[in-house]
Write an enzyme that holds these catalytic residues in place. Structure first.
Site, short mmCIF file in Angstrom:
data_model
loop_
_atom_site.label_atom_id
_atom_site.label_comp_id
_atom_site.label_asym_id
_atom_site.label_seq_id
_atom_site.Cartn_x
_atom_site.Cartn_y
_atom_site.Cartn_z
N ASP A 16 0.87 -1.16 0.00
CA ASP A 16 0.00 0.00 0.00
C ASP A 16 0.93 1.23 0.00
O ASP A 16 2.07 1.13 0.44
CB ASP A 16 -0.86 -0.05 1.27
CG ASP A 16 -1.69 1.19 1.44
OD1 ASP A 16 -2.41 1.54 0.51
OD2 ASP A 16 -1.59 1.82 2.51
N ASP A 25 0.01 5.08 0.74
CA ASP A 25 -0.21 6.07 1.79
C ASP A 25 -0.37 5.38 3.15
O ASP A 25 -1.28 4.58 3.34
CB ASP A 25 -1.46 6.88 1.44
CG ASP A 25 -1.79 7.93 2.49
OD1 ASP A 25 -0.88 8.35 3.22
OD2 ASP A 25 -2.97 8.32 2.58
N GLY A 27 -7.26 4.65 3.13
CA GLY A 27 -7.40 3.53 2.18
C GLY A 27 -8.68 3.54 1.36
O GLY A 27 -8.87 2.70 0.49
N ARG A 75 -11.52 8.17 -3.38
CA ARG A 75 -11.87 9.60 -3.32
C ARG A 75 -13.39 9.78 -3.24
O ARG A 75 -13.89 10.56 -2.43
CB ARG A 75 -11.31 10.30 -4.55
CG ARG A 75 -11.21 11.80 -4.41
CD ARG A 75 -10.64 12.42 -5.69
NE ARG A 75 -9.37 11.83 -6.09
CZ ARG A 75 -8.80 12.01 -7.29
NH1 ARG A 75 -9.38 12.76 -8.19
NH2 ARG A 75 -7.64 11.44 -7.58
N SER A 129 -4.99 5.10 -4.63
CA SER A 129 -4.83 6.48 -5.10
C SER A 129 -4.61 6.59 -6.61
O SER A 129 -3.85 5.82 -7.20
CB SER A 129 -3.65 7.14 -4.38
OG SER A 129 -3.46 8.44 -4.89
N ASN A 143 -3.21 9.19 -7.63
CA ASN A 143 -2.01 10.03 -7.63
C ASN A 143 -0.75 9.24 -7.29
O ASN A 143 0.30 9.84 -7.03
CB ASN A 143 -2.18 11.18 -6.63
CG ASN A 143 -3.29 12.13 -7.03
OD1 ASN A 143 -3.22 12.75 -8.09
ND2 ASN A 143 -4.33 12.25 -6.21
N ASP A 199 -1.66 -0.50 5.95
CA ASP A 199 -1.90 0.20 7.22
C ASP A 199 -3.40 0.33 7.52
O ASP A 199 -3.77 0.74 8.62
CB ASP A 199 -1.29 1.61 7.19
CG ASP A 199 -2.07 2.54 6.29
OD1 ASP A 199 -2.28 2.19 5.11
OD2 ASP A 199 -2.51 3.61 6.77
P1 B16 Z 1 -6.67 9.82 -4.47
P2 B16 Z 1 -3.62 4.15 -0.28
C1 B16 Z 1 -5.50 6.00 -0.45
O1 B16 Z 1 -4.17 5.62 -0.65
C2 B16 Z 1 -5.60 6.95 0.73
O2 B16 Z 1 -5.26 6.27 1.94
C3 B16 Z 1 -7.02 7.46 0.85
O3 B16 Z 1 -7.13 8.35 1.93
C4 B16 Z 1 -7.41 8.16 -0.47
O4 B16 Z 1 -8.76 8.62 -0.42
C5 B16 Z 1 -7.23 7.17 -1.61
O5 B16 Z 1 -5.90 6.70 -1.64
C6 B16 Z 1 -7.56 7.80 -2.97
O6 B16 Z 1 -6.60 8.78 -3.25
O7 B16 Z 1 -7.70 10.85 -4.15
O8 B16 Z 1 -5.26 10.34 -4.54
O9 B16 Z 1 -7.03 9.02 -5.71
O10 B16 Z 1 -3.56 4.09 1.23
O11 B16 Z 1 -4.54 3.11 -0.89
O12 B16 Z 1 -2.25 4.17 -0.92
MG MG Z 2 -2.91 3.18 3.22
#
Ligand code: B16
Ligand code: MG
Length: 213
Positions: free
Chosen positions: A9, A11, A46, A49, A117, A119, A171
């Protein structure tokens, strides 16, 4: 144990961008007069959006919002978030994480990202870790987000590995559930180190080396 593929993962495991998510959602929520705090932000860990927006809108007392308006709000949040992300540098990844990834690679393990994400690549570019992974499965190649197994199943496919040879490092509780649903070994770190469904619980990133001996 002789596992050959690790799926990380992003973030909360490799980088910590939840503070940026918080600031960006807070700005949007303030603009809409919606109450939002760190505790609510924790529920977004996790989560995609679109689902994050729905959680924030639980506190919204106005008329129901159209799909177009919701899309605008998500875009607004993402623009703020990306501005914050653009301040990231390689110093935002610890030496422990960088060295452990390198060592795992040197021991012959395949490494992938499995992140919700959209991003993910942008973040990996900013911290100069794009080359550390053999495959990236992220919010751009999935239709169902965690706890659905899709993001990890795709990561396993990209690596050419069967699920029972994949170790997911997560996490978030939803991520551990997703890993188990994918038929993979689930390692909990951070928040998820307290989750009983995690097969292995670790306190620090370098403990992963024990799984690749
Ligand atoms: P984005 P992960 C997740 O990343 C974040 O933990 C979560 O808070 C966020 O809403 C999600 O990505 C989408 O992110 O808006 O950048 O597409 O923990 O799966 O790496
Ligand atoms: Mg995460």
């Amino acid at each position: 144990m002789n596992m050959k593929a690790f799926i990380f993962d992003l973030d909360g495991v490799i980088v910590f961008t939840d503070k940026f998510h918080y600031q960006a959602w807070k700005k949007m929520a303030d603009g809409m007069g919606i109450y939002f705090d760190e505790k609510i932000n924790n529920r977004l860990r996790g989560v995609s959006r679109a689902e994050s927006l729905e959680i924030i809108l639980e506190r919204y007392e106005g008329e129901p919002l159209s799909a177009e308006r919701k899309a605008e709000l998500m875009e607004e949040k993402n623009n703020t978030y990306r501005k914050l992300l653009s301040t990231m540098t390689p110093a935002d990844v610890t030496d422990e994480v960088r060295n452990t990834l390198k060592e795992l690679h040197e021991r012959g393990c395949k490494l992938a990202i499995g992140s919700s994400s959209k991003n993910a690549k942008f973040i990996l570019e900013k911290v100069e870790l794009l080359d550390a992974f053999d495959a990236i499965s992220d919010g751009n190649n999935i239709t169902h987000s965690k706890p659905d197994p899709e993001v990890f199943s795709k990561a396993g496919e990209f690596l050419g590995e069967k699920p029972d040879n994949c170790i997911v490092v997560e996490d978030a509780y939803a991520g551990i559930d997703a890993a188990k649903a994918a038929g993979m070994t689930a390692v909990g770190i951070g928040d998820a180190s307290g989750y009983d469904k995690a097969d292995v619980k670790i306190q620090t990133f370098s403990e992963l080396l024990k799984l690749a001996e």
